[in-house]
Motif scaffolding. Structure first.
Motif, short mmCIF file in Angstrom:
data_model
loop_
_atom_site.label_atom_id
_atom_site.label_comp_id
_atom_site.label_asym_id
_atom_site.label_seq_id
_atom_site.Cartn_x
_atom_site.Cartn_y
_atom_site.Cartn_z
N GLN A 665 0.83 -1.21 0.00
CA GLN A 665 0.00 0.00 0.00
C GLN A 665 0.86 1.26 0.00
OE1 GLN A 665 -2.79 0.41 3.23
NE2 GLN A 665 -3.60 2.33 2.45
N ALA A 666 1.93 1.24 0.75
CA ALA A 666 2.78 2.43 0.86
C ALA A 666 3.46 2.78 -0.46
CB ALA A 666 3.83 2.23 1.95
N LEU A 667 3.82 1.78 -1.24
CA LEU A 667 4.66 2.02 -2.41
C LEU A 667 3.98 1.84 -3.76
CD1 LEU A 667 8.02 0.34 -1.29
CD2 LEU A 667 7.35 2.75 -1.15
N MET A 668 2.89 1.07 -3.85
CA MET A 668 2.39 0.78 -5.20
C MET A 668 0.90 0.55 -5.33
SD MET A 668 4.11 -3.00 -5.49
CE MET A 668 5.63 -2.35 -4.78
N GLU A 669 0.21 0.09 -4.30
CA GLU A 669 -1.19 -0.31 -4.48
C GLU A 669 -2.13 0.89 -4.40
OE1 GLU A 669 -2.78 -3.87 -2.64
OE2 GLU A 669 -0.77 -4.33 -1.86
N GLN A 670 -3.07 0.95 -5.33
CA GLN A 670 -4.13 1.96 -5.28
C GLN A 670 -5.22 1.60 -6.28
OE1 GLN A 670 -3.07 6.01 -6.26
NE2 GLN A 670 -4.92 6.83 -5.32
N ASP A 745 8.21 17.94 2.48
CA ASP A 745 7.73 17.47 3.78
C ASP A 745 6.46 16.64 3.69
OD1 ASP A 745 5.85 19.37 3.17
OD2 ASP A 745 6.28 20.68 4.88
N HIS A 746 6.05 16.28 2.46
CA HIS A 746 4.84 15.48 2.34
C HIS A 746 4.83 14.70 1.04
CE1 HIS A 746 0.67 14.22 2.74
NE2 HIS A 746 0.45 14.63 1.50
N ILE A 747 4.36 13.48 1.12
CA ILE A 747 4.03 12.69 -0.06
C ILE A 747 2.94 11.71 0.36
CG2 ILE A 747 5.71 10.80 0.26
CD1 ILE A 747 6.22 11.13 -2.84
N ASP A 748 2.00 11.46 -0.52
CA ASP A 748 0.91 10.55 -0.21
C ASP A 748 1.23 9.15 -0.71
OD1 ASP A 748 -1.20 11.74 1.29
OD2 ASP A 748 -1.76 12.96 -0.45
N MET A 749 0.59 8.18 -0.08
CA MET A 749 0.64 6.81 -0.58
C MET A 749 -0.24 6.71 -1.83
SD MET A 749 0.42 4.35 2.81
CE MET A 749 -1.21 4.86 3.35
N PRO A 750 0.09 5.83 -2.74
CA PRO A 750 1.35 5.09 -2.81
C PRO A 750 2.47 5.98 -3.33
CG PRO A 750 0.00 4.54 -4.70
CD PRO A 750 -0.83 5.44 -3.84
N ALA A 751 3.64 5.88 -2.70
CA ALA A 751 4.80 6.67 -3.11
C ALA A 751 5.46 5.99 -4.30
CB ALA A 751 5.78 6.83 -1.95
N THR A 752 4.80 6.10 -5.43
CA THR A 752 5.30 5.47 -6.65
C THR A 752 6.51 6.22 -7.18
OG1 THR A 752 3.84 6.82 -8.02
CG2 THR A 752 2.97 4.70 -7.26
N PRO A 753 7.32 5.60 -8.03
CA PRO A 753 8.45 6.31 -8.63
C PRO A 753 8.02 7.60 -9.31
CG PRO A 753 8.71 3.98 -9.00
CD PRO A 753 7.36 4.15 -8.37
N GLU A 754 6.89 7.58 -9.99
CA GLU A 754 6.43 8.79 -10.66
C GLU A 754 6.17 9.92 -9.67
OE1 GLU A 754 2.88 10.32 -13.68
OE2 GLU A 754 2.57 8.58 -12.40
N ARG A 755 5.46 9.60 -8.58
CA ARG A 755 5.15 10.63 -7.59
C ARG A 755 6.42 11.19 -6.97
NH1 ARG A 755 -0.20 8.81 -4.06
NH2 ARG A 755 -1.72 9.21 -5.72
N VAL A 756 7.35 10.31 -6.64
CA VAL A 756 8.60 10.77 -6.05
C VAL A 756 9.37 11.62 -7.04
CG1 VAL A 756 10.81 10.01 -5.11
CG2 VAL A 756 8.71 8.81 -4.46
N TRP A 757 9.45 11.16 -8.27
CA TRP A 757 10.19 11.91 -9.30
C TRP A 757 9.59 13.29 -9.51
CZ3 TRP A 757 9.27 14.15 -14.06
CH2 TRP A 757 10.39 14.41 -14.85
N VAL A 758 8.25 13.38 -9.59
CA VAL A 758 7.59 14.68 -9.76
C VAL A 758 7.85 15.58 -8.56
CG1 VAL A 758 5.34 15.82 -9.88
CG2 VAL A 758 5.81 13.84 -11.33
N ALA A 759 7.76 15.02 -7.36
CA ALA A 759 8.00 15.83 -6.15
C ALA A 759 9.42 16.39 -6.13
CB ALA A 759 7.74 14.98 -4.90
N VAL A 760 10.38 15.57 -6.52
CA VAL A 760 11.78 16.03 -6.56
C VAL A 760 11.96 17.11 -7.61
CG1 VAL A 760 14.15 15.33 -7.10
CG2 VAL A 760 12.73 13.88 -5.63
N ARG A 761 11.39 16.91 -8.81
CA ARG A 761 11.53 17.92 -9.88
C ARG A 761 10.92 19.25 -9.45
NH1 ARG A 761 13.65 13.90 -11.48
NH2 ARG A 761 15.30 14.91 -10.32
N GLU A 762 9.73 19.20 -8.82
CA GLU A 762 9.07 20.43 -8.38
C GLU A 762 9.90 21.12 -7.30
OE1 GLU A 762 5.18 19.28 -7.21
OE2 GLU A 762 4.40 19.23 -9.27
N ALA A 763 10.46 20.35 -6.38
CA ALA A 763 11.29 20.94 -5.33
C ALA A 763 12.55 21.56 -5.91
CB ALA A 763 11.66 19.87 -4.30
#
Length: 769
Positions: A665-670, A745-763
């Motif tokens: 759930q934390a990394l991929m399921e939704q 300081d925030h990311i929602d589940m699932p923390a997919t590679p796409e979500r992490v990548w987008v958050a890093v690019r925006e930061a």
């Protein structure tokens, strides 16, 4: 101190049920094949919301078709019931018909049930049924459903609200926030997930016309409650006219506890046709027809003193019910809210709880049933509070944990924690994870272009509150021991666990103990299995019944050995005069002429009215590749307090399995629904990501047990705990690394590679990195 019994409590006995399962000799519902048997399939709605007309005339005349049921054919049946209501603010549940009449409210809603001589003929008939659809506006997603102009799922539920209630003391919480030095706040999504057990649901109905008697074989989490609901509320038939059998069950996780439409329909079909009928869900049936899990949107605030003390907590929680109310659905967010204070001394607490309808598959209990959602909120909030004050996550927890000297402790929501040492298991987890050396590991990872993150979650849950469970323990004619009990294993290892409880007192090996579950004809009562209650409740019943049987057998042996019952002891399946070699075996005692058979079985009942409160700390270390967003778990430590460990080997398996579900759930399921038309986008394994072995870590697991003061065995329950501590530990670790390197300081589940990548690019753009 006496040596431990070889197969008794605390021993790592290998599961006795595994040999047959591994060799393919298990007997699941789909293996039940009465001959001849007809086969059934369900016709489901392709629309999330629509009115419809149906004409099954042509399909009824097709080759092999025996019966087609539509809403008009089952109008006399009761609907699927919701068994929970609020005492203070009662609500009226909308109808949940066995087949939707005139209007469907989610993709997969059931409109017809087809019975034919083969599955292929049933499928041909489904395709020939003429359904004319008129699509209506649909709504998916909590935030969308509560908007002012949102489409209405039910016309008599304005704003798509079932209820809007408060828990706790709003005035006390407001006063705490008024004097706060600082306030930490988070808004988080707990995404909807789909319970993907290995064995899909299935049912076989066999009908005896002479006796007007149905035998249902169903892969469920409990036979008795299922029979009661089907007979009393839906089919409206005497319970003595139905037998429900649950054979081997390949996973349940809460979702197989409930009654479903197919169970009623297959019963009707078998009685109408006077033939056996079989239905097995395809995976697409499961995705569109079985209750789903989680799906909360929560805003939580913590009032903080300057030294980091928690002054008060305020929460706004919304839970998605889907289109209908499943069996326990409204209880999940409402009951879960009672666990929101976690392990912390929070005197002032308030929570607003709203339950919301959407045009989606109904939501109900899934491994943890509201407690994982609560633990996720409080543990994410505690980390946010630590960042707010510049404290470390462990320091702020240590500052606010309920100390052992304050136990027993009643929380602001009325939960009674009886025992534990919360700081101790956190400390031990940090020692195992070598947290002191983490900065060095993070520095080394950075040289390789990676980001290390470390995070923890110290959770508590409540379990064992299903009610009374009765066990009958009997001496067999061959000297073996049989246990009849109304719990239901779906992979947990009850055959072995209960055998160990018997072995503790009788010294018999597990292969001589036989457990019968899941048969309403042979077992008088039963609650089934849910809420980690089988050992906290059923285990106590087995222990007490075994003790009572031992006393009865001593009375029989006293006659055989011409000795006083008080002079006898039981060991290794024999009863002997203490201090002598004179003894009688269980087998000889069972065969002794003139033996009082009433003394060869015993029953006991136990209910854990107060519940038990397992707790522990999960500590995760992750490695994040900012170039791709890929996350790898490089270390994972769990230190749990389960009161008493019955079987260390099986306990580790339960914890590992639960933790992997949380990691998934934390990394991929939704479960993703289209916001415009309510279509289930993730309707197959092609679209819904499931964790594989490679996605998990090598777990380090220990216990730091403090015996439960309210349970006679000292146990606290363990079946769901892994899924409760894992999500916040993983996400806290991800956020720790991303915050340190990129200010995220925030990311929602699932923390997919796409979500992490987008958050890093925006930061990076935001900070010109």
């Amino acid at each position: 101190m006496a040596a431990p019994i070889k197969f008794g409590v605390g021993q790592s006995v290998r599961r006795k049920e595994d040999d047959a399962l591994i060799r393919g000799k298990g007997r699941y519902t789909d293996d039940v094949a009465p001959s001849p048997a007809l086969h059934a399939l369900m016709l489901r709605s392709p629309h999330a919301h629509a009115t419809y007309t149906i004409d099954a005339g042509k399909a009824r005349g097709m080759p092999g078709v025996a019966l087609i049921l539509t809403a008009a054919d089952v109008a006399e049946l009761g609907g699927l019931p919701c068994l929970f209501n609020l005492e203070t603010d009662p609500f009226t549940a909308p109808p949940y018909p066995i087949l939707a009449k005139d209007e469907v409210r989610h993709v997969g809603d059931a409109v017809a049930f087809v019975v034919a001589d083969t599955v292929d003929h049933a499928r041909d008939a489904i395709e020939a049924i003429d359904v004319k659809w008129t699509p209506l506006p649909a709504v998916a997603g909590l935030a969308n459903a509560v908007k002012k102009d949102a489409p209405q799922v039910w016309p008599d539920k304005p704003g798509n609200l079932l209820f809007d209630v408060s828990i706790g003391d709003k005035g006390a919480a407001e006063a705490a926030f008024a004097k706060a030095h600082a306030v930490a706040e988070i808004t988080i999504v707990n995404p909807r997930v789909i319970t993907n057990f290995m064995e899909t649901r299935a049912a076989v109905a066999e009908y005896d016309a002479k006796k007007d008697h149905l035998t249902l074989t169903i892969g469920s989490q409990g036979s008795h409650r299922l029979r009661e609901i089907l007979c009393d509320m839906i089919l409206k038939m005497p319970k003595e006219n139905m037998r429900v059998i649950c054979p081997d069950v390949g996973g349940g996780f809460g979702t197989k506890l409930f009654p479903y439409r197919e169970y009623a329909l297959i019963s009707v079909a078998a009685r109408k046709l006077k033939k056996s009928v079989k239905w097995t869900a395809e995976r697409s049936d499961h995705f569109m027809g079985d209750a789903q899990g989680r799906d909360n949107l929560t805003t939580a605030k913590m009032a903080l003193a300057e030294d980091g003390k928690f002054l008060g907590m305020d929460v706004d929680l919304m839970g998605d019910m889907g289109a209908y109310l499943s069996t326990f659905a409204p209880y999940i967010p409402h009951g879960g809210a009672g666990m929101l204070p976690g392990l912390y001394d929070i005197q002032a607490f308030h929570c607003r709880v709203r339950t919301v309808f959407t045009n989606t598959v109904p939501v109900d209990a899934y491994r943890g049933a509201g407690r994982p959602e609560a633990a996720y909120v409080i543990e994410r909030l505690v980390d946010a509070a630590a960042r707010k004050l510049g404290m470390t996550p462990d320091a702020i927890r240590r500052k606010n944990f309920i100390p052992p000297k304050s136990l027993p402790y009643t929380t602001a929501t009325g939960k009674g924690y009886d025992s534990g040492d919360f700081g101790a298991h956190m400390k031990r987890a940090m020692e195992i994870a070598n947290c002191k050396e983490f900065p060095k590991r993070a520095k080394a990872a950075k040289k390789d272009g990676l980001v290390r993150g470390i995070g923890m979650a110290s959770y508590v849950e409540v379990c064992g509150t299903m009610g009374e469970e009765t066990a009958n323990v009997a001496l067999d004619p061959n000297g073996d021991i049989s246990i009849l009990i109304g719990t239901q294993s779906s992979g947990q290892g009850h055959q072995t666990a209960y055998a160990q409880i018997v072995a503790e007192q009788f010294g018999v090996p597990p292969e001589r103990v036989h457990v019968l579950q899941g048969d309403t004809d042979k077992i008088v009562t039963g609650l089934g299995t849910g809420g980690s209650a089988s050992i906290p409740s059923g285990g106590v019943s087995v222990q007490r019944a075994t003790h009572e049987l031992g006393n009865k057998l001593k009375e029989l042996a006293a006659q055989a050995l011409e000795a006083g019952a008080g002079d006898l002891e039981i060991a290794d399946g024999r009863i002997r005069i203490a201090g002598t070699d004179r003894s009688v075996s269980f087998a000889d005692l069972a065969k002794r002429p003139g033996g009082d058979t009433s003394k060869m079985n015993a029953s006991a009942t136990f209910a854990s009215a107060d519940g038990t409160y397992p707790n522990g700390t999960h500590l995760a270390e992750v490695e994040i590749d900012p170039a791709t967003g890929i996350i790898k778990i490089v270390n994972y430590v769990i230190v749990d307090d389960f009161g008493v460990t019955l079987n260390p080997l099986m306990l580790a398996g339960q914890v590992h399995g639960g933790a992997m579900q949380g990691i998934g759930q934390a990394l991929m399921e939704q479960a993703v629904y289209s916001p415009t038309d309510g279509q289930l986008v993730t309707g197959t394994f092609m679209d819904y990501a499931m964790p594989r072995a490679a996605d998990g870590p090598s777990f380090v697991f220990e216990t730091h047990n403090v015996p439960c003061a309210t349970n006679p065995l000292g146990v606290k329950g363990a079946g769901e705990a892994g899924a409760i501590g894992s999500c916040p530990a993983i996400v806290n670790a991800i956020v720790e690394g991303l915050h340190r390197e990129f200010g995220i300081d925030h990311i929602d589940m699932p923390a997919t590679p796409e979500r992490v990548w987008v958050a890093v690019r925006e930061a990076q753009r935001r900070h010109n990195l």
